[in-house]
Design a protein around this motif. Structure first.
Motif, mmCIF file in Angstrom:
data_model
loop_
_atom_site.group_PDB
_atom_site.id
_atom_site.type_symbol
_atom_site.label_atom_id
_atom_site.label_comp_id
_atom_site.label_asym_id
_atom_site.label_seq_id
_atom_site.Cartn_x
_atom_site.Cartn_y
_atom_site.Cartn_z
ATOM 1 N N LEU A 82 -6.247 0.227 -21.500
ATOM 2 C CA LEU A 82 -6.788 -0.753 -22.444
ATOM 3 C C LEU A 82 -7.980 -1.500 -21.851
ATOM 4 O O LEU A 82 -8.963 -1.770 -22.545
ATOM 5 C CB LEU A 82 -5.703 -1.728 -22.878
ATOM 6 N N ALA A 83 -7.912 -1.829 -20.559
ATOM 7 C CA ALA A 83 -9.040 -2.500 -19.904
ATOM 8 C C ALA A 83 -10.269 -1.594 -19.903
ATOM 9 O O ALA A 83 -11.392 -2.052 -20.121
ATOM 10 C CB ALA A 83 -8.663 -2.897 -18.480
ATOM 11 N N GLN A 84 -10.044 -0.310 -19.692
ATOM 12 C CA GLN A 84 -11.148 0.650 -19.699
ATOM 13 C C GLN A 84 -11.743 0.807 -21.095
ATOM 14 O O GLN A 84 -12.941 1.009 -21.248
ATOM 15 C CB GLN A 84 -10.672 1.996 -19.176
ATOM 16 N N GLU A 85 -10.905 0.680 -22.122
ATOM 17 C CA GLU A 85 -11.372 0.803 -23.505
ATOM 18 C C GLU A 85 -12.099 -0.444 -23.992
ATOM 19 O O GLU A 85 -12.648 -0.453 -25.085
ATOM 20 C CB GLU A 85 -10.190 1.085 -24.432
ATOM 21 N N GLY A 86 -12.088 -1.504 -23.195
ATOM 22 C CA GLY A 86 -12.811 -2.697 -23.566
ATOM 23 C C GLY A 86 -11.966 -3.814 -24.137
ATOM 24 O O GLY A 86 -12.492 -4.797 -24.649
ATOM 25 N N PRO B 121 -10.091 -7.102 -23.765
ATOM 26 C CA PRO B 121 -10.117 -8.152 -22.746
ATOM 27 C C PRO B 121 -8.729 -8.434 -22.183
ATOM 28 O O PRO B 121 -7.725 -8.266 -22.877
ATOM 29 C CB PRO B 121 -10.665 -9.373 -23.488
ATOM 30 N N PRO B 122 -8.663 -8.860 -20.934
ATOM 31 C CA PRO B 122 -7.358 -9.096 -20.279
ATOM 32 C C PRO B 122 -6.445 -10.013 -21.068
ATOM 33 O O PRO B 122 -5.233 -9.808 -21.084
ATOM 34 C CB PRO B 122 -7.745 -9.715 -18.936
ATOM 35 N N TRP B 123 -6.985 -11.033 -21.714
ATOM 36 C CA TRP B 123 -6.146 -11.995 -22.434
ATOM 37 C C TRP B 123 -5.530 -11.413 -23.700
ATOM 38 O O TRP B 123 -4.679 -12.029 -24.294
ATOM 39 C CB TRP B 123 -6.927 -13.267 -22.747
ATOM 40 N N GLN B 124 -5.919 -10.198 -24.103
ATOM 41 C CA GLN B 124 -5.317 -9.550 -25.275
ATOM 42 C C GLN B 124 -4.434 -8.366 -24.899
ATOM 43 O O GLN B 124 -3.654 -7.891 -25.715
ATOM 44 C CB GLN B 124 -6.406 -9.066 -26.228
ATOM 45 N N ILE B 125 -4.564 -7.896 -23.677
ATOM 46 C CA ILE B 125 -3.856 -6.679 -23.258
ATOM 47 C C ILE B 125 -2.349 -6.848 -23.298
ATOM 48 O O ILE B 125 -1.636 -5.990 -23.814
ATOM 49 C CB ILE B 125 -4.319 -6.246 -21.846
ATOM 50 N N LEU B 126 -1.838 -7.941 -22.770
ATOM 51 C CA LEU B 126 -0.387 -8.121 -22.661
ATOM 52 C C LEU B 126 0.287 -8.068 -24.028
ATOM 53 O O LEU B 126 1.351 -7.461 -24.177
ATOM 54 C CB LEU B 126 -0.069 -9.437 -21.963
ATOM 55 N N GLY B 127 -0.328 -8.649 -25.035
ATOM 56 C CA GLY B 127 0.233 -8.628 -26.384
ATOM 57 C C GLY B 127 0.278 -7.235 -26.979
ATOM 58 O O GLY B 127 1.118 -6.942 -27.820
ATOM 59 N N GLU B 128 -0.621 -6.360 -26.545
ATOM 60 C CA GLU B 128 -0.618 -4.984 -27.050
ATOM 61 C C GLU B 128 0.351 -4.100 -26.287
ATOM 62 O O GLU B 128 0.961 -3.208 -26.858
ATOM 63 C CB GLU B 128 -2.035 -4.410 -26.981
ATOM 64 N N VAL B 129 0.470 -4.347 -24.991
ATOM 65 C CA VAL B 129 1.349 -3.510 -24.161
ATOM 66 C C VAL B 129 2.810 -3.881 -24.366
ATOM 67 O O VAL B 129 3.666 -3.021 -24.550
ATOM 68 C CB VAL B 129 0.961 -3.636 -22.669
ATOM 69 N N LEU B 130 3.094 -5.180 -24.314
ATOM 70 C CA LEU B 130 4.464 -5.671 -24.456
ATOM 71 C C LEU B 130 4.478 -6.754 -25.528
ATOM 72 O O LEU B 130 4.362 -7.938 -25.219
ATOM 73 C CB LEU B 130 4.969 -6.248 -23.130
ATOM 74 N N PRO B 131 4.614 -6.358 -26.781
ATOM 75 C CA PRO B 131 4.617 -7.366 -27.839
ATOM 76 C C PRO B 131 5.724 -8.391 -27.610
ATOM 77 O O PRO B 131 6.764 -8.074 -27.038
ATOM 78 C CB PRO B 131 4.884 -6.569 -29.114
ATOM 79 N N PRO B 132 5.483 -9.632 -28.028
ATOM 80 C CA PRO B 132 6.506 -10.660 -27.831
ATOM 81 C C PRO B 132 7.822 -10.280 -28.506
ATOM 82 O O PRO B 132 7.832 -9.668 -29.566
ATOM 83 C CB PRO B 132 5.912 -11.895 -28.488
ATOM 84 N N MET B 133 8.903 -10.657 -27.867
ATOM 85 C CA MET B 133 10.237 -10.417 -28.415
ATOM 86 C C MET B 133 10.547 -11.442 -29.492
ATOM 87 O O MET B 133 10.135 -12.590 -29.382
ATOM 88 C CB MET B 133 11.279 -10.592 -27.318
ATOM 89 N N THR B 134 11.291 -11.035 -30.474
ATOM 90 C CA THR B 134 11.780 -12.001 -31.445
ATOM 91 C C THR B 134 12.897 -12.801 -30.776
ATOM 92 O O THR B 134 13.543 -12.318 -29.845
ATOM 93 C CB THR B 134 12.337 -11.298 -32.692
ATOM 94 N N PRO B 135 13.151 -14.013 -31.229
ATOM 95 C CA PRO B 135 14.245 -14.787 -30.629
ATOM 96 C C PRO B 135 15.588 -14.061 -30.709
ATOM 97 O O PRO B 135 16.391 -14.124 -29.786
ATOM 98 C CB PRO B 135 14.264 -16.075 -31.447
ATOM 99 N N GLU B 136 15.811 -13.349 -31.818
ATOM 100 C CA GLU B 136 17.075 -12.625 -31.968
ATOM 101 C C GLU B 136 17.181 -11.502 -30.950
ATOM 102 O O GLU B 136 18.232 -11.273 -30.368
ATOM 103 C CB GLU B 136 17.206 -12.054 -33.387
ATOM 104 N N ALA B 137 16.069 -10.774 -30.723
ATOM 105 C CA ALA B 137 16.088 -9.675 -29.755
ATOM 106 C C ALA B 137 16.269 -10.201 -28.335
ATOM 107 O O ALA B 137 16.814 -9.523 -27.479
ATOM 108 C CB ALA B 137 14.807 -8.862 -29.857
ATOM 109 N N ALA B 138 15.817 -11.419 -28.097
ATOM 110 C CA ALA B 138 15.974 -12.025 -26.776
ATOM 111 C C ALA B 138 17.372 -12.586 -26.566
ATOM 112 O O ALA B 138 17.716 -13.026 -25.482
ATOM 113 C CB ALA B 138 14.938 -13.133 -26.586
ATOM 114 N N GLY B 139 18.193 -12.584 -27.624
ATOM 115 C CA GLY B 139 19.563 -13.069 -27.506
ATOM 116 C C GLY B 139 19.698 -14.567 -27.696
ATOM 117 O O GLY B 139 20.725 -15.136 -27.354
ATOM 118 N N LEU B 140 18.668 -15.199 -28.252
ATOM 119 C CA LEU B 140 18.752 -16.638 -28.489
ATOM 120 C C LEU B 140 19.526 -16.919 -29.766
ATOM 121 O O LEU B 140 19.484 -16.134 -30.708
ATOM 122 C CB LEU B 140 17.342 -17.236 -28.600
ATOM 123 N N PRO B 141 20.220 -18.032 -29.815
ATOM 124 C CA PRO B 141 20.973 -18.353 -31.036
ATOM 125 C C PRO B 141 20.023 -18.721 -32.170
ATOM 126 O O PRO B 141 18.892 -19.167 -31.938
ATOM 127 C CB PRO B 141 21.816 -19.562 -30.615
#
Length: 91
Positions: free
Chosen positions: A46-50, A52-72
């Protein structure tokens, strides 16, 4: 051609992406070297494709939903309850 984010001013941000990705994987219980390597390769791609670092993490590992994280589940409304006598509104 898109700008690759390997310039010196972006390297520290890219290193932070790698560290945060590793922390997220460990929290999710993913520690197998093959899985970690696959995520690292995707970050570099993704960095090679252009991307930016501040957007890469959201594309590689999308945020977990609270339910998937096991939160009540939380109530949809946040009612504030104040005990004691009602305030005097007449003056």
């Amino acid at each position: 051609m898109p700008k690759a984010y390997f310039e010196p001013e972006y390297l520290n941000a890219l290193v932070e992406v790698f560290h945060e990705a590793k922390r997220i994987l460990e929290r999710r219980g993913i520690t197998h070297p093959v899985a970690v390597d696959a995520v690292a390769r995707r970050i570099l791609s993704l960095a090679q494709e252009g991307v930016p670092p501040w957007q890469i993490l959201g594309e590689v590992l999308p945020p977990m939903t609270p339910e998937a994280a096991g939160l009540p589940e939380v109530a949809s409304t946040n009612d504030i309850v104040v005990s004691g006598p009602a305030p005097d509104t007449e003056r």
